[in-house]
Motif scaffolding. Structure first.
Motif, PDB file in Angstrom:
ATOM      1  N   HIS A 224       9.458 -35.144 -42.193  1.00 41.79           N
ATOM      2  CA  HIS A 224       8.776 -34.152 -41.366  1.00 41.79           C
ATOM      3  C   HIS A 224       9.664 -32.944 -41.152  1.00 41.79           C
ATOM      4  N   VAL A 225      10.939 -33.201 -40.938  1.00 43.84           N
ATOM      5  CA  VAL A 225      11.871 -32.098 -40.709  1.00 43.84           C
ATOM      6  C   VAL A 225      13.095 -32.266 -41.599  1.00 43.84           C
ATOM      7  N   LEU A 226      13.796 -31.174 -41.820  1.00 44.94           N
ATOM      8  CA  LEU A 226      15.066 -31.182 -42.548  1.00 44.94           C
ATOM      9  C   LEU A 226      16.037 -30.345 -41.732  1.00 44.94           C
ATOM     10  N   ARG A 227      16.526 -30.936 -40.658  1.00 39.41           N
ATOM     11  CA  ARG A 227      17.374 -30.159 -39.762  1.00 39.41           C
ATOM     12  C   ARG A 227      18.814 -30.259 -40.229  1.00 39.41           C
ATOM     13  N   ILE A 331      13.968 -40.921 -36.670  1.00 40.76           N
ATOM     14  CA  ILE A 331      14.672 -40.031 -35.747  1.00 40.76           C
ATOM     15  C   ILE A 331      14.266 -38.596 -36.086  1.00 40.76           C
ATOM     16  N   MET A 332      14.003 -37.793 -35.075  1.00 40.51           N
ATOM     17  CA  MET A 332      13.501 -36.441 -35.323  1.00 40.51           C
ATOM     18  C   MET A 332      14.494 -35.342 -34.953  1.00 40.51           C
ATOM     19  N   ASP A 333      15.322 -35.569 -33.969  1.00 41.49           N
ATOM     20  CA  ASP A 333      16.230 -34.502 -33.554  1.00 41.49           C
ATOM     21  C   ASP A 333      17.400 -35.098 -32.786  1.00 41.49           C
ATOM     22  N   ILE A 334      18.506 -34.355 -32.815  1.00 39.13           N
ATOM     23  CA  ILE A 334      19.726 -34.792 -32.131  1.00 39.13           C
ATOM     24  C   ILE A 334      20.291 -33.584 -31.395  1.00 39.13           C
ATOM     25  N   THR A 335      20.849 -33.809 -30.223  1.00 37.01           N
ATOM     26  CA  THR A 335      21.539 -32.722 -29.542  1.00 37.01           C
ATOM     27  C   THR A 335      22.769 -33.262 -28.835  1.00 37.01           C
TER      28      THR A 335
END
Lengths: 890, 197
Positions: A224-227, A331-335
């Motif tokens: 879904h994402v490529l962060r 997992i979609m995002d990390i901060t």
């Protein structure tokens, strides 16, 4: 390490696509799917950090939720100064939020949850331009720009000082763009897309710096994402989903030459998100042991579709920790928290997890001064001031400063202060209108409101305005008393980072059996505090659990080694895998040089070999800025009677042509007038923009390292570090096989960048910060820019810069010198150089600029610097040179 | 995104005799100055069976609307009892508040309304012909159903950004019999559910 899953952070079971911690660490935002819209929620951080705060019902958990996005929110990002929150979603919009200071708490009307919004965040700007879902947004260092990327294949750079002004739309991706990251130095922005490429763009001219495709050629567009993420020291860029030997990896790309020799391996499925810790660490000094100077290192968290999270230190070969089964979905995002010790992760399953590290585990974070010193060392300047002079107003740099200002404002207006702080929980509307409370107004509203009849007899009510929106508050505030972390020089000498050096798994250099498994070694599900997490584990237990974790890892690795025989099969199979990598075929020109070109061997130049790009199956580049023109190369498109043909395709706004070549194409370059390609068989072919071959193939002595076209000029830099420039229209050589030896000898620097100006002047930048051009009439290499030049740091000519050229000039000189010049102006304010000395240095510097612009044949830049020079002479009363200036102007 | 956000609707004078006017205190926030007025409507659903019995109690223009937070009270007369089917006078029905901008509906707020006799005697033995003077109207103010629609806020762009959301009619607050989701079917709602307000 402590692990917590705060179950109260949720979107009612709907996926959470993004999470970001506020720079002051007191709150964080999540973005995702709401009931029938997109949803952005701002949460209080304190209940995550402290158990007593979590239990205390007077401390709010949810601060604000915004349902304004019409469709799923894919990304939320706080600005670096913490004043704004940007969100992007499937409704094609980017929204910028700001806290409204004096509007009291409210609920989202009609939402099922009855929780009041403790803080009021209001959408101050809607940025409309994308024609598809917005996947990622990113604030540039110092919040100068906001970038957003979308499934419409573009990246839009917004002017964050003047929303909704668009600075540039970056076009070039041919697939959905799913991740963005700014270079912390501010020189580049990188994007990753479903078109199996990672592109790095220059912020100077917004052109493509490099296009990296090799590590992504096997990737399918399944995430879904490529962060992706850039390391805080700026030296490494780490991609999301890449593939190496059919295994998913996170590709490490070195800033120096955009080399792709290392990667993080072990995740079983595609890597969706990579996030560097904002801090640079050094080894914890233990009491008793002799303090040894150690290299600083970075820390990076990698999240994957396989639902596991790995945290890496660049000083370790293996991940510091791997956590499996943390979530039920990807997992979609990390901060990271700003102090670098905390980490929030969110997942498609609608939950978040918080990881809390100790300094014993990660190391001692360097303070800002030490970090700046590292930047100073690498880039010749401290990042703290990089953009500063470019900005018309000073901005608040750090959250502490912001807090101080808020406190000050709060003291001035007690009404405002009342709205802040956990003790004020009763949702009272304290807005005061002409001394009347809102309650009074409400009582009489029906009587007092103005109702008229329109011409056609309809009722018309004039609503009572109860609060104005504080749009004026968006103006930047002066930074009073900002402590000067604008240090240009630092006493403490810190070694440049040598992290990542031969660490992790260099592509298939390490034994395959070990390489691909470090993460798949199942660390048995550790502290899975899921759901039951409203109570944190006692501290003692946490410590032991983190210990046992390490043991498990060691044990399982040992176990794995015992199984090495079993891994044989895997290894064999791997050898047969199609894609080779940089390590297994290191620069073929070396052997080539020895065997086929003995004449070259007599000279020591062979030592000066430059890297050549490896052969790709297909690649494309964008050439010439007027009219978007693409060059597409596909090698071995067809096999005709045993010979393999490669295809070069040119397209500009619907028009296109293609040409077949008998050998595989290594590099292609083009301008609006010509197209040049270098092939594997050491030939260089030049075509007109219409596709006609201009000259028969030029045979090169050695393979090509870099190729550039500009106007009618073609520049070739060979692997043996020889430079040639031809004017293909006049069919003459401007530079004939000139060696780079004079500029490369005596340094261990390599060529970091080369380009050709419109006037056919070849420019070569080295990794030591020096930039040279070759003057064909003098037949000399001339130094035109030097990042270490002390003159630059001490010049002061800002009085002579008029408003219209304050932005600087665009041209080859500006391109090579970057923003160093503007940095110098601030430097002068900090230094206490005697005036006459500074005057002399400024003069010398300006004259240098003039001569450089002249030798580059850059007319506009010459004019720019000549004007400044002339103004400076007039201001400083330098009569003698003034005369000279008149002459030269004449 | 919508330029106008409805922040709150307070139901005034509730519960009240059936013939009292409806009063809604509406608070909304506007992101930027609106060049045109907002149009608000109160629609009384006379019968769950058919839209035929819907009554627009009143429509009102609200403006000018500068950027900011605003409030007003929307008062409208009680429905014309002559238009309500006798069988539907007592019991649960719906009142809708809608707002349109440039002729496009962007929000629809629905409330359940319970009309019942206050007198226990009448409650036990309701007259065949409803006695509206004895009926009490109770709006279930704590549970508004809000439906938002994506509309084109700009005058210049004729084209809708998101055409599938343009026509609110199919999504509009559904007749009570087919009310989706969590709320129990209105017909089966226990009598005392309104009393616990």
């Amino acid at each position: 390490m402590k692990l917590l899953k705060p179950s109260w952070v949720n979107h009612n079971g709907k996926p959470i696509f993004s999470v970001d911690i506020h720079p002051d660490g007191t709150k964080f935002a999540t973005g995702g799917q709401g009931e029938d819209s997109g949803k952005v929620v701002i949460w209080n951080m304190a209940p995550v950090l402290r158990e007593e705060d979590e239990r205390n019902e007077n401390i709010p958990k949810l601060l604000c939720q915004m349902d304004n996005h019409l469709a799923c929110v894919n990304c939320v990002r706080w600005s670096n100064n913490g004043l704004y929150l940007a969100s992007g979603g499937d409704d094609k919009l980017v929204m910028v939020w700001k806290r409204a200071a004096f509007i009291g708490p409210s609920t989202v009307f009609g939402s099922s949850s009855k929780l009041a919004n403790v803080e009021q965040w209001r959408c101050v700007m809607i940025l409309r331009n994308h024609t598809g879902d917005v996947m990622d947004v990113a604030w540039s260092p110092h919040d100068v720009w906001l970038a957003s990327c979308s499934v419409d294949n573009t990246i839009v750079i917004w002017n964050a000082r003047k929303f909704p002004e668009i600075v540039m739309t970056l076009k070039g991706h041919t697939g959905l763009v799913k991740g963005l990251t700014w270079d912390p130095v501010g020189k580049y922005i990188a994007s990753q897309a479903d078109d199996r490429s990672l592109k790095v763009w220059r912020t100077m001219d917004w052109q493509l710096e490099t296009n990296i495709t090799k590590p992504f050629s096997e990737c399918g567009g399944t995430t879904h994402v490529l962060r992706l993420s850039w390391s805080p020291d700026g030296q490494y860029l780490v991609s999301a989903h890449a593939m190496n030997n059919s295994g998913p990896t996170a590709q490490i790309i070195e800033r120096d030459g955009w080399k792709t020799n290392m990667d993080f391996v072990g995740h079983r499925k595609a890597v969706t998100v990579v996030k560097f810790n904002p801090k640079i660490f050094k080894k914890k000094q233990k009491n008793g042991s002799t303090p040894k100077p150690s290299c600083p290192y970075c820390c990076c968290a990698v999240g994957s579709k396989d639902r596991s999270l790995s945290v890496w230190l660049t000083s370790l070969k293996r991940p510091l920790v791997v956590i499996h089964d943390l979530f039920d979905k990807s997992i979609m995002d990390i901060t990271w928290t700003l102090n670098g010790l905390g980490l929030l992760v969110c997942s498609m399953d609608g939950t978040v997890a918080f990881l809390d590290f100790s300094q014993d585990e990660l190391g001692d974070p360097l303070n800002e001064e030490e970090k700046n010193a590292i930047h100073q060392n690498i880039y010749g300047k401290s990042l703290a001031i990089t953009m500063e002079s470019q900005l018309s107003s000073t901005i608040i740099e750090n959250p502490e400063m912001l807090k101080y200002q808020q406190e000050r404002q709060g003291n001035q207006n007690p009404n405002e202060a009342q709205g802040i702080g956990p003790e004020n929980q009763t949702p009272k509307l304290t807005n005061v209108l002409n001394g009347e409370s809102l309650e009074d107004i409400r009582k009489n509203l029906l009587k007092k409101q103005v109702e008229t009849r329109t011409a056609d007899g309809r009722r018309r009510i004039t609503p009572l305005c109860i609060a104005q929106l504080d749009t004026a508050g968006t103006a930047a505030v002066n930074s009073i008393g900002m402590k000067s972390n604008l240090l240009l020089t630092s006493a403490s000498k810190i070694e440049p980072m040598k992290a990542l050096d031969s660490r992790f798994t260099e592509r298939s250099k390490a034994m395959p059996g070990v390489t691909s498994v470090p993460l798949t070694i199942g660390i048995t599900p550790l502290d899975r505090v899921k759901d039951s997490s409203s109570v944190k584990e006692p501290k003692g237990k946490d410590e032991t659990s983190s210990d046992s974790e390490d043991k498990i890892m060691v044990k399982s690795i040992a176990k794995r080694k015992g199984e090495m025989e079993g891994a044989e099969v895997v290894e064999k199979r791997k050898k047969g895998r199609p894609r080779k990598d940089a390590k297994t075929m290191p620069f073929p020109q070396v052997t080539f040089l020895l065997s086929k070109d003995p004449s070259r061997l007599t000279t020591p130049i062979a030592v000066l070999k430059l890297p050549t790009p490896s052969i790709q199956k297909s690649f494309s580049t964008q050439v010439s800025t007027d009219g978007v023109t693409y060059l597409e190369v596909e090698n071995e498109v067809s096999v005709v009677s045993g010979s393999r043909l490669s295809q070069l395709k040119w397209s500009r706004e619907g028009r296109e042509w293609d040409v077949l070549l008998p050998s595989r194409i290594i590099i292609a370059a083009g301008s609006s007038n010509v197209v040049a390609v270098a092939c594997e068989d050491r030939t260089l072919s030049v075509f007109t923009a219409c596709g006609r071959r201009l000259i028969p193939s030029i045979i090169l002595p050695v393979p090509m390292s870099a190729l550039h076209c500009s106007g009618h000029f073609v520049m070739a830099l060979t692997a043996s570090a020889m430079l040639s420039v031809w004017d293909v229209q006049k069919q003459t050589a401007l530079v004939k096989n000139e060696s780079l030896n004079p500029i490369l000898s005596g340094t261990d620097a390599t060529v970091s960048q080369s380009f050709l100006t419109q006037q056919g002047v070849a420019v070569v930048s080295l990794s030591n910060g020096k930039t040279y051009c070759f003057n064909s009439s003098l037949e000399t290499w001339n130094l035109i820019a030097d990042k270490q030049d002390s003159l630059v740091q001490c010049t002061d000519f800002r009085n002579c810069v008029s408003a219209q050229d304050a932005l600087g000039s665009m041209g080859p000189l500006a391109l090579t010198q970057g923003r160093n010049l503007s940095a110098g102006r601030l430097a002068s304010r900090l230094s206490s150089t005697p005036h006459h000395l500074q005057q002399g240095m400024t003069l010398a510097f300006l004259e240098k600029q003039l001569s450089s612009a002249l030798i580059l044949l850059s007319a506009s830049e010459y004019r720019h610097w000549l004007l400044i020079y002339a103004r400076f002479l007039v201001n400083e009363g330098e009569a003698v040179r003034e005369g000279q200036c008149h002459c030269s102007q004449g | 995104m919508a330029k106008v956000q409805v922040l709150n609707v307070a139901v005034l004078d509730n519960p009240s005799p059936f013939r009292n006017p409806f009063q809604f205190e509406i608070t909304f926030e506007c992101m930027e100055d609106l060049p045109e007025d907002l149009e608000w409507k109160i629609i009384y659903v006379g019968s769950a069976e058919s839209e035929e019995y819907d009554q627009v109690l009143d429509s009102v223009l609200v403006g000018p609307v500068p950027a900011g937070r605003h409030m007003f009270v929307f008062q409208a007369d009680a429905p014309n009892t002559g238009l309500i089917p006798e069988s539907d006078a007592v019991g649960v029905t719906v009142v809708l508040i809608t707002c349109t901008y440039r002729g496009q509906e962007f929000i629809r707020i629905g409330y359940y309304v319970n009309n019942e006799y206050t007198d226990p005697e009448l409650r036990e033995n309701p007259p065949v012909k409803p006695d509206y003077t004895q009926l009490q109207r109770n709006i279930l103010a704590s549970n508004p159903r809000v439906t938002r629609f994506h509309i084109n806020w700009e005058a210049t762009m004729e084209k809708m950004e998101d055409s599938e959301n343009v026509d609110p009619a199919p999504n509009a607050m559904l007749p009570p019999t087919s009310m989706p989701g969590k709320a129990p079917p209105l017909g089966l709602m226990p009598d005392n559910s309104m009393d616990c307000l």
